[in-house]
Every structure is written in C-alpha cells, then in structure tokens.
Design a protein around this motif. Structure first.
Motif, short mmCIF file in Angstrom:
data_model
loop_
_atom_site.label_atom_id
_atom_site.label_comp_id
_atom_site.label_asym_id
_atom_site.label_seq_id
_atom_site.Cartn_x
_atom_site.Cartn_y
_atom_site.Cartn_z
N UNK A 1 0.98 -1.26 0.18
CA UNK A 1 0.02 0.00 -0.07
C UNK A 1 1.00 1.25 0.05
N UNK A 2 2.06 1.30 0.45
CA UNK A 2 2.92 2.20 0.71
C UNK A 2 4.04 2.38 -0.54
N UNK A 3 3.63 1.44 -1.40
CA UNK A 3 4.56 1.17 -2.70
C UNK A 3 5.14 2.73 -3.36
N UNK A 4 3.82 3.49 -3.56
CA UNK A 4 4.25 4.53 -4.37
C UNK A 4 4.99 5.60 -3.63
N UNK A 5 4.74 5.61 -2.28
CA UNK A 5 5.45 6.43 -1.28
C UNK A 5 6.83 6.03 -1.28
N UNK A 6 7.04 4.59 -1.38
CA UNK A 6 8.62 4.19 -1.44
C UNK A 6 9.59 4.67 -2.43
N UNK A 7 8.62 4.57 -3.56
CA UNK A 7 9.16 4.98 -4.82
C UNK A 7 9.82 6.41 -4.89
N UNK A 8 8.92 7.19 -4.44
CA UNK A 8 9.02 8.70 -4.29
C UNK A 8 10.03 8.74 -3.50
N UNK A 9 10.14 8.31 -2.23
CA UNK A 9 11.23 8.45 -1.11
C UNK A 9 12.59 8.06 -1.84
N UNK A 10 12.87 6.95 -2.47
CA UNK A 10 14.01 6.50 -3.04
C UNK A 10 14.31 7.54 -4.25
N UNK A 11 13.47 7.85 -5.08
CA UNK A 11 13.80 9.02 -5.99
C UNK A 11 14.33 10.30 -5.30
N UNK A 12 13.58 10.98 -4.38
CA UNK A 12 13.97 11.87 -3.89
C UNK A 12 15.05 12.20 -3.18
#
Lengths: 360, 224
Positions: B141-152
């Motif tokens: 459920x947090x996958x998109x937040x995880x991607x954002x976090x990694x990229x940022x």
C-alpha cells in the motif's frame, strides 16, 4: 460447553466497561445496547485490539488476557474472525486474494477450506477475479465475511456489519449471513443496535447498558422483558421461532409450526422444512376473551397472560405479556381494554395476529 | 582536446545509491514509528529529521567536521574501529544520509499514515504477525511512497554541495563528486568541462524525475 469466558474492566474518559459473560460451543449471540454503551470496545477487547485495564479473557483453558499475570495474547494468535462496519478489504488484492489472505494464515485449525464453496454461498463467484475498489457496499461486506470465515476462526466477531449499508444491501448481506451462520460450527458474537437484525440471526441476546450486561437470555425473552427498552418501544415485537410445515402456493401462505401452535405467514421465499424466525409487533396483536368467529384474522392463538404493565411512554396503553405454549407473545392494548377484559396474570385469552402483519 | 574525466560522475552515482539504500533501511522503521506512535517525543524527532531542510548545508557540514574529525569527541571510537570519516567517501555517506533524511523519511511517513489502522487490525485477526502485516499490507500500500522516497533521496544526494565540501573536501576519486567537480572546473576556468558536467546533471535529474511522475500516473491509472 463454555468456550469463551470474559470478565473485564476498562475505564476510559467517556465511559467505563465492566462486563462478564460466557459463550458456548456454537450459536449466534447478539450484543446490543445504545450507542456508547461499549459494544464495540468489548468486541475489540476479545479480539485483542484493545487492552482492558483489568480482568481476564479465556478461551477454553487458554488464557487470552489476564491482567493479574499479566498475559495478553496478541491478536494474530487468538484466531478470531472479525468483520467491522467498514469491510477494510485490502485494496491491492483481488477478491480472490482477499479471501486467500486469511485462508493461508489459518494454520491447522478446523474450518472451511473450500474457497469456491464459500464464495458461492456468499454470492461472490463471479466477482473472484475482480479488484475490490469498484465493489458495492454489500459486495464488500460479503467479501469481508468470506475472508473472515476462510481464516478458519475459532470465534467469529461481527461489529455492525450492515449499519453503513442501504436497505437493499442490508437485506442482501443479512441473507448471506443467515445462510453461512446457520451451519457455523463456532460461536459468533454479533454487535448490532438493530433488533430486527438481532432477532433474525441470533438465538441469544446480551443487552449492554452503560458498560454492564443488563440482560442475557434467549432473544425472545430479552426482547419481551418489560424492564428493558425494547418492550417499551412503539414498535416492540416478539420473536417466534419455528419451522415451515407447509407452503400453500395457491394462497401464497406458509404454515409455521412453533412451540405453542401454528402461524400462517406470507410465504415469500421460505421453503417447506426450513427454520424461520418471525417477528410480531405488539401493537398488531389484538386480544379477545372468547374465540371470535367469521373474522379475517387467520392466526388465533390461545394464550395465558403472564403480566400486564403500563407502557412507560404512553400512559393510555398497557403491555401484556402472554405465554402461548412455550413461546412468549407481547400485545399492546389500551389500558381501557385491559381493564374491561379484566386482563391479569393467569387469565386465558385469544390472541389475534393478522398474517399480513408478521414479518421475518 | 583531453577527454572528459568521468570519475566524478561515477562517484556521485555511487554516493547517491549508497545513501538511498542506507536511508531506506534506516528510514523505513523510523517513518513507521513516526506514523504510528503517540509518544510525546514524536515532534522532537520530526523536527530533528526536518532540520536539514532549513539549515544551510554548511552548518551541518561544519558540525559533522568537528564531530567526526581527528580532534572530535568520536575520535577515540572511530580510531578503535579504524574508520576515517572526514575527507573520505564513508564520511560523505554519513553526511548525505543526514542531509537527505527528510526527503526519504517524509514521503515514507505520509504513505504509512495513509494506511487505515483497520486494515492492519483485520490482517492481525486473520493471523498475520507484525512483520507479515508489514510485508503483505503496509509495503504494497505504501509502494508509491517508497518509490517517491527513493527517487527524492537519490536526486537530492546527487545535487548536494555544501555538506560534501565541508566534510569531504575535493579529493579526486574519493570525494570529488559531480557538484564539487563542476565548482572545481569553474575555478580553473575550464568552462567546457563545467558545461558537460552541469548539462549531464540537468539531463540526468530530469530523466529520473520524469520517470518518477510517469510511474505515479501509471500507478493511478492501473488502480483496479
């Protein structure tokens, strides 16, 4: 045999809960009470989602919670199925995967393992490969019920599963629940403030008032207890449990045999041989001292008056509790009629119930 | 015409990748705790994590230099471990992790906070132990937040300058990352190299940000 034994105390700023009761091997028990009486909190304590301040919760000889030891078995090791007001389906999983979530984690506990069978019982067969985000409210709740059952719980907890649904969806979910609960081999505790739901699904009723169990007994008994608010309500009703003896297609009526006689009801969808619970509103029951003849009312039952009490919120009326065989029946008549008929404990009367007024 | 030295480029990538990895490993439990706790120290921890957003990087770099330097309070410990943290790549990683922390922790925290508690409670009643719940419910459920976090985290580390300069200095092959290399070439009036490095950085950052936003949009459209 006692399975669940609970005796807990919990104090919050807004209310205090001090409740003790036991659940047997199987059967549906409804836990009712006004909003804020602590129904949901009690359910959450049993599931281990809320921690009581004191007391104990036991399952057979297992201690789930004991404040004095202290023991607090985490939720995931208690094996309770929980269906909440909100279905809380996992949005990243399909209907089938949601159902499998519990099935895969149910360990070696006994219980249903056939996903397709449960899906069929709950009318989910054609939804299995869909996502869950576009399901209707009724469909979501049916998936949540199936998911809980496939987790092979030792105890099923339902917290107002239909209170957020519209009328059509409510009927839909209650129908599905009725099907799966009838043959459920485990105890089920059903929180509801709706008496019709309770009467339809449950055998036993607990009434929670200000955090304490104020009444505990068969549904029909609690519902007709004049000390409790139901019997005092404008649409107070008695519940009669019976079996459909015959269905007469030419008149559209079904004959229901119960402990005390027969009732003719609108057949609707009932099939001969099935168990039914019907509800008779107290104000739809008229009383006569002699058996009337040439009258449109189909159900004329011989009853013995148990007690007569004043209806608390309408002083012109009296609440009459009667015994028909082994079944309790409530009637609401004017106090004038009660006086003219000389209604008193022990008096034999004829109770008249219109078939059209009986609901299930 | 000499060929362009690509070492700063690889060094930047290595630093950004290492920092992101460390931050995901350390930031996930921290963000989870922040998202769920009712502890009174929560605002203090949140403020500490957010501090690099408001401080000039030189402040962080300056204190790290004093803390980790040969005369610093941690010197005996670092000496015993045979660790040299100033003017070294490892030191850069330490500085970058602190400096980029809010860019990783905040998106993770927001993603975790958006998950209804009921979902996790239901998962628990279905027999999922805490780590199982995290893996089977929280992470998807947090996958998109995880991607954002990694990229940022990655992009922000790529662009940092002040902290690196303060604790890493300008050692080619060890601490001379892309941003330092650009500054260095400009000082030497080698505008051609400065241009190539800068344009490379602009293009690279643009590509990963476009990829991030495109993947987000695809995810929204793919929701069943």
């Amino acid at each position: 045999m006692t399975r669940l034994a609970i005796d807990v105390a919990l104090h919050r700023a807004v209310f205090a809960l001090e409740a003790a009761f036991e659940l047997g091997d199987r059967g549906v028990t409804t836990l009712s009470g006004k909003s804020g009486s602590g129904k949901t909190t009690l359910l959450r304590c049993i599931a281990g989602l809320e921690r009581p301040d004191g007391g104990r919760i036991r399952w057979g000889d297992e201690a789930w919670f004991d404040a004095s030891l202290p023991i607090d078995v985490p939720t995931h090791r208690r094996g309770v199925g929980f269906v909440m007001q909100d279905a809380h389906l996992f949005p990243h999983l399909s209907v089938r995967q949601n159902l499998e979530y519990g099935a895969r984690r149910g360990g070696d506990r006994p219980g249903p393992t056939d996903l397709d069978r449960i899906a069929a019982d709950l009318g989910l067969a054609r939804l299995l490969d869909r996502g869950v985000t576009n399901l209707s409210g009724g469909e979501r709740q049916r998936v949540a019920i199936g998911r809980a059952l496939l987790g092979r719980p030792r105890l099923l907890l339902l917290d107002e599963p239909v209170s957020a649904l519209d009328v059509v969806a409510t009927a839909d979910v209650l129908g599905a629940l009725e099907r799966v609960l009838e043959s459920l081999p485990i105890p089920c505790l059903y929180v509801s403030h709706d008496l019709r739901e309770a009467a339809r699904l449950a055998d036993r009723m607990l009434w929670l008032d200000a955090g304490r169990i104020a009444a505990d007994g068969p549904v029909w008994q609690v519902l007709s207890d004049p000390r409790l608010p139901f019997a005092q309500e404008e649409d107070a009703e008695s519940v009669v449990a019976g079996r459909v003896e015959a269905v007469d297609p030419s008149t559209g009526l079904a004959r229901v045999g119960f402990d005390g006689g027969d009732l003719w009801i609108a057949a609707g969808e009932v099939a001969a041989g099935s168990k039914v619970r019907v509800q008779i509103r107290a104000r739809d029951v008229s009383l006569a001292l002699r058996r009337p003849e040439a009258i449109s009312v189909l159900n004329i039952l011989e009853a013995r008056v148990l007690d007569v009490s004043e209806a608390r919120n309408s002083p012109s009326q009296a609440l009459v509790r009667m015994q028909v065989g082994g079944t309790l029946l409530l009637s609401r008549v004017t106090r004038r009629s009660a006086a003219e008929l000389g209604l008193a404990p022990g008096v034999l009367v004829w109770a008249l119930v219109k078939s059209a007024a009986i609901t299930r | 015409m000499d060929t362009l030295d690509l070492t700063p480029f690889w060094l930047s990538l290595r630093l950004a990748a290492t920092t992101t990895l460390v931050l995901l490993v350390l930031g996930t439990p921290l963000a989870w705790w922040l998202a769920r706790t009712r502890s009174r120290v929560r605002p203090v921890v949140e403020a500490l994590v957010a501090l690099p957003l408001v401080l000039p990087p030189t402040v962080l770099g300056f204190y790290l230099l004093l803390l980790l330097g040969p005369q610093g309070p941690l010197a005996p410990l670092l000496g015993a471990l045979d660790l040299r943290l100033v003017f070294s790549f490892t030191g850069l990683v330490v500085g970058s992790v602190l400096f980029s922390a809010p860019f990783v922790v905040n998106p993770l925290k927001n993603a975790f906070e958006a998950i209804p508690a009921g979902q996790l409670e239901i998962a628990a009643t279905l027999g999922a132990a805490p780590f199982d719940r995290f893996r089977s419910v929280v992470l998807p459920l947090a996958a998109s937040g995880l991607v954002t976090a990694a990229v940022m985290g990655f992009a922000h580390t790529l662009g940092e300058f002040g902290v690196v300069l303060m604790i890493g200095g300008n050692i080619p092959g060890e601490t001379q990352v892309l941003s330092i290399a650009i500054y260095d070439r400009v000082e030497q009036l080698d505008y051609r190299a400065a241009h190539l490095y800068s344009l490379g950085l602009v293009a690279f950052s643009l590509v990963i940000l476009v990829a991030l936003y495109a993947s987000k949009r695809a995810r929204e459209l793919a929701r069943p």
